[in-house]
Motif scaffolding. Structure first.
Motif, PDB file in Angstrom:
ATOM      1  N   GLU A  99      39.306  22.292  27.184  1.00 11.66           N
ATOM      2  CA  GLU A  99      39.424  23.470  26.850  1.00 11.66           C
ATOM      3  C   GLU A  99      39.986  23.668  25.319  1.00 11.66           C
ATOM      4  OE1 GLU A  99      42.204  25.757  29.673  1.00 11.66           O
ATOM      5  OE2 GLU A  99      43.720  25.569  28.071  1.00 11.66           O
ATOM      6  N   GLY A 100      39.220  24.502  24.459  1.00 13.83           N
ATOM      7  CA  GLY A 100      39.397  24.675  23.048  1.00 13.83           C
ATOM      8  C   GLY A 100      39.137  23.216  22.650  1.00 13.83           C
ATOM      9  N   ALA A 101      39.924  22.770  21.690  1.00  9.05           N
ATOM     10  CA  ALA A 101      39.565  21.417  20.912  1.00  9.05           C
ATOM     11  C   ALA A 101      40.384  20.046  21.817  1.00  9.05           C
ATOM     12  CB  ALA A 101      40.140  21.229  19.522  1.00  9.05           C
ATOM     13  N   GLU A 102      40.744  20.441  23.178  1.00  7.87           N
ATOM     14  CA  GLU A 102      41.621  19.220  23.632  1.00  7.87           C
ATOM     15  C   GLU A 102      41.089  19.157  25.170  1.00  7.87           C
ATOM     16  OE1 GLU A 102      45.912  19.709  22.033  1.00  7.87           O
ATOM     17  OE2 GLU A 102      45.182  21.597  22.958  1.00  7.87           O
ATOM     18  N   PRO A 126      44.456  14.715  23.294  1.00 10.79           N
ATOM     19  CA  PRO A 126      43.294  14.608  22.006  1.00 10.79           C
ATOM     20  C   PRO A 126      42.011  14.249  22.648  1.00 10.79           C
ATOM     21  CG  PRO A 126      45.508  13.392  21.456  1.00 10.79           C
ATOM     22  CD  PRO A 126      45.522  13.721  23.169  1.00 10.79           C
ATOM     23  N   LEU A 127      41.185  14.522  22.062  1.00 12.67           N
ATOM     24  CA  LEU A 127      39.498  13.968  22.358  1.00 12.67           C
ATOM     25  C   LEU A 127      39.354  12.954  21.825  1.00 12.67           C
ATOM     26  CD1 LEU A 127      37.583  17.357  21.788  1.00 12.67           C
ATOM     27  CD2 LEU A 127      38.580  16.528  24.003  1.00 12.67           C
ATOM     28  N   HIS A 128      39.576  12.434  20.655  1.00 10.12           N
ATOM     29  CA  HIS A 128      39.284  11.183  20.020  1.00 10.12           C
ATOM     30  C   HIS A 128      39.973   9.954  20.403  1.00 10.12           C
ATOM     31  CE1 HIS A 128      42.821  12.304  17.520  1.00 10.12           C
ATOM     32  NE2 HIS A 128      42.803  10.981  17.145  1.00 10.12           N
ATOM     33  N   SER A 129      41.111   9.963  21.186  1.00  7.86           N
ATOM     34  CA  SER A 129      41.962   8.794  21.437  1.00  7.86           C
ATOM     35  C   SER A 129      42.084   8.846  22.964  1.00  7.86           C
ATOM     36  CB  SER A 129      43.415   8.869  20.878  1.00  7.86           C
ATOM     37  OG  SER A 129      44.052  10.024  21.158  1.00  7.86           O
ATOM     38  N   THR A 130      41.633   9.626  23.757  1.00  7.91           N
ATOM     39  CA  THR A 130      41.784   9.282  25.346  1.00  7.91           C
ATOM     40  C   THR A 130      40.258   9.120  25.731  1.00  7.91           C
ATOM     41  OG1 THR A 130      41.555  11.641  25.455  1.00  7.91           O
ATOM     42  CG2 THR A 130      43.839  10.635  25.227  1.00  7.91           C
ATOM     43  N   SER A 131      40.139   8.458  26.988  1.00 12.19           N
ATOM     44  CA  SER A 131      38.993   8.275  27.720  1.00 12.19           C
ATOM     45  C   SER A 131      38.371   9.545  28.139  1.00 12.19           C
ATOM     46  CB  SER A 131      39.097   7.181  28.707  1.00 12.19           C
ATOM     47  OG  SER A 131      40.107   7.936  29.831  1.00 12.19           O
ATOM     48  N   LEU A 140      28.727  16.685  23.981  1.00 13.28           N
ATOM     49  CA  LEU A 140      28.484  18.095  23.415  1.00 13.28           C
ATOM     50  C   LEU A 140      27.646  18.088  22.472  1.00 13.28           C
ATOM     51  CD1 LEU A 140      32.461  18.630  22.856  1.00 13.28           C
ATOM     52  CD2 LEU A 140      30.733  19.944  24.524  1.00 13.28           C
ATOM     53  N   PRO A 141      27.152  19.059  22.036  1.00 12.25           N
ATOM     54  CA  PRO A 141      26.248  19.008  20.802  1.00 12.25           C
ATOM     55  C   PRO A 141      27.002  18.608  19.588  1.00 12.25           C
ATOM     56  CG  PRO A 141      25.867  21.095  21.753  1.00 12.25           C
ATOM     57  CD  PRO A 141      26.988  20.518  22.644  1.00 12.25           C
ATOM     58  N   GLU A 142      26.355  17.576  18.751  1.00 12.39           N
ATOM     59  CA  GLU A 142      26.898  16.771  17.783  1.00 12.39           C
ATOM     60  C   GLU A 142      27.856  17.811  16.903  1.00 12.39           C
ATOM     61  OE1 GLU A 142      25.793  13.748  14.260  1.00 12.39           O
ATOM     62  OE2 GLU A 142      24.680  13.765  15.938  1.00 12.39           O
ATOM     63  N   PHE A 149      36.675  18.003  16.417  1.00 12.96           N
ATOM     64  CA  PHE A 149      37.244  17.108  15.738  1.00 12.96           C
ATOM     65  C   PHE A 149      37.945  17.573  14.418  1.00 12.96           C
ATOM     66  CE2 PHE A 149      34.336  14.044  17.961  1.00 12.96           C
ATOM     67  CZ  PHE A 149      34.980  13.867  19.047  1.00 12.96           C
ATOM     68  N   GLN A 150      37.501  18.075  13.701  1.00 18.51           N
ATOM     69  CA  GLN A 150      37.939  18.523  12.300  1.00 18.51           C
ATOM     70  C   GLN A 150      38.815  19.884  12.608  1.00 18.51           C
ATOM     71  OE1 GLN A 150      34.401  20.217  10.410  1.00 18.51           O
ATOM     72  NE2 GLN A 150      33.372  18.309   9.948  1.00 18.51           N
ATOM     73  N   ALA A 151      38.873  20.431  13.711  1.00 18.38           N
ATOM     74  CA  ALA A 151      40.052  21.476  13.829  1.00 18.38           C
ATOM     75  C   ALA A 151      41.129  20.742  14.344  1.00 18.38           C
ATOM     76  CB  ALA A 151      39.636  22.122  15.036  1.00 18.38           C
ATOM     77  N   THR A 152      41.166  19.705  15.007  1.00 20.20           N
ATOM     78  CA  THR A 152      42.421  18.857  15.122  1.00 20.20           C
ATOM     79  C   THR A 152      42.776  17.844  14.356  1.00 20.20           C
ATOM     80  OG1 THR A 152      41.459  17.576  16.731  1.00 20.20           O
ATOM     81  CG2 THR A 152      42.235  19.511  17.671  1.00 20.20           C
ATOM     82  N   GLY A 153      42.006  17.141  13.676  1.00 17.59           N
ATOM     83  CA  GLY A 153      41.937  15.940  12.838  1.00 17.59           C
ATOM     84  C   GLY A 153      42.155  14.840  13.775  1.00 17.59           C
ATOM     85  N   LEU A 154      41.847  13.621  13.180  1.00 16.75           N
ATOM     86  CA  LEU A 154      41.796  12.417  13.877  1.00 16.75           C
ATOM     87  C   LEU A 154      42.828  11.537  13.652  1.00 16.75           C
ATOM     88  CD1 LEU A 154      37.869  11.339  13.256  1.00 16.75           C
ATOM     89  CD2 LEU A 154      38.808  12.590  15.196  1.00 16.75           C
ATOM     90  N   LEU A 155      44.063  12.031  14.410  1.00 20.83           N
ATOM     91  CA  LEU A 155      45.201  11.628  14.295  1.00 20.83           C
ATOM     92  C   LEU A 155      45.577  10.134  14.732  1.00 20.83           C
ATOM     93  CD1 LEU A 155      47.516  14.849  15.000  1.00 20.83           C
ATOM     94  CD2 LEU A 155      46.478  14.064  12.736  1.00 20.83           C
ATOM     95  N   ARG A 156      46.205   9.257  14.070  1.00 19.04           N
ATOM     96  CA  ARG A 156      46.412   8.006  14.526  1.00 19.04           C
ATOM     97  C   ARG A 156      47.547   7.982  15.418  1.00 19.04           C
ATOM     98  NH1 ARG A 156      45.000   3.027  12.950  1.00 19.04           N
ATOM     99  NH2 ARG A 156      44.155   3.397  10.915  1.00 19.04           N
ATOM    100  N   PHE A 157      47.404   7.335  16.854  1.00 18.69           N
ATOM    101  CA  PHE A 157      48.504   7.365  17.589  1.00 18.69           C
ATOM    102  C   PHE A 157      49.228   5.962  17.833  1.00 18.69           C
ATOM    103  CE2 PHE A 157      45.995  11.157  18.827  1.00 18.69           C
ATOM    104  CZ  PHE A 157      47.308  12.197  18.779  1.00 18.69           C
TER     105      PHE A 157
END
Length: 247
Positions: A99-102, A126-131, A140-142, A149-157
């Motif tokens: 949903e959106g960027a998440e 988040p998309l980048h840090s969860t399975s 998704l298309p690349e 990813f750019q919309a949310t940023g690749l934040l470090r958790f």
């Protein structure tokens, strides 16, 4: 935003075709405001403007409605499978959609043990840090995935979080090849998760199914068995939705 929703609700009523003037009068808003909102909704595909200047609802709303119905359908189909997986593995099972960027959890079956995961239905991840997020993003298309990813940023958790796009692309490629994603303490320290994508009739994943537990329970040695269980469950759901699933 409220006025835009009121316009959509108005056009979804008994009368299906409205002019700018009629909408302005009905909603008691300036004609210039109505015109601006209608133009915005038209550009986004939510409305269609006919030759005589009358507006009606567009097909994009139908697509959104179809997605919502699919979410309900996959949730109903998934629940007994999630319960079985939780019983077999003693881990917490989740079902998530994009949903959106998440990724958003739409179903959850908690583990029966004393240790409970800090998750709930409706929680956005988040998309980048969860399975589940990576499983959804991988199909998704690349260009679309990169934009999210750019919309949310690749934040470090955690120290293990992937925070560079090249490495994340490699991870998504691996997920497509393997058919499953692993969150190895990338979102929460001490927690490991495994997810697999669920497909309908297209190549895009409509949902993702995951199992989550503390690293003492979902061990590195045992994660392979969890992966196979999650993948088989995802294949079963994909077939039920008319998709072929992944090997």
């Amino acid at each position: 935003m409220l006025r835009g929703l009121q316009i959509l609700e108005l056009l979804a009523g008994e009368k299906k075709r409205w002019t700018t003037t009629e909408i302005s009068r009905k909603l008691k808003i300036p004609k210039s405001t109505a015109s601006y909102l209608l133009h915005t909704l038209l550009e986004r595909g939510y409305l269609v403007r006919e030759a005589d200047g009358v507006y009606r609802l567009g097909m994009k709303l139908l697509a959104l409605g179809t997605q919502a119905l699919r979410g309900i359908e996959v949730r109903e189909l998934a629940l007994p499978i999630l319960r079985r997986l939780t019983t077999e593995t003693q881990t917490t099972a989740h079902l998530a959609v994009l949903e959106g960027a998440e990724a958003v959890y739409i179903e959850r079956v908690p583990s029966p043990g004393f240790i409970q995961m800090d998750t709930w239905v409706g929680r956005r991840m988040p998309l980048h840090s969860t399975s589940v997020g990576k499983a959804l993003a991988a199909f998704l298309p690349e260009e679309e995935a990169e934009a999210l990813f750019q919309a949310t940023g690749l934040l470090r958790f955690t120290p293990r979080t992937i925070i560079t796009l090249p490495r994340l692309k490699q991870e998504l490629k691996r997920i497509r090849e393997v058919g499953a994603a692993v969150d190895n303490e990338e979102n929460t320290p001490g927690v490991r998760c495994v997810a697999a994508p669920i497909f309908g009739s297209s190549e895009r994943a409509v949902a993702a199914l995951s199992l989550t537990g503390p690293v003492q329970q979902v061990t590195e040695e045992g994660v392979g068995k969890i992966v196979e269980k999650v993948k088989e469950a995802a294949r079963q759901l994909s077939r039920a939705l008319g998709g072929q699933g992944r090997s």
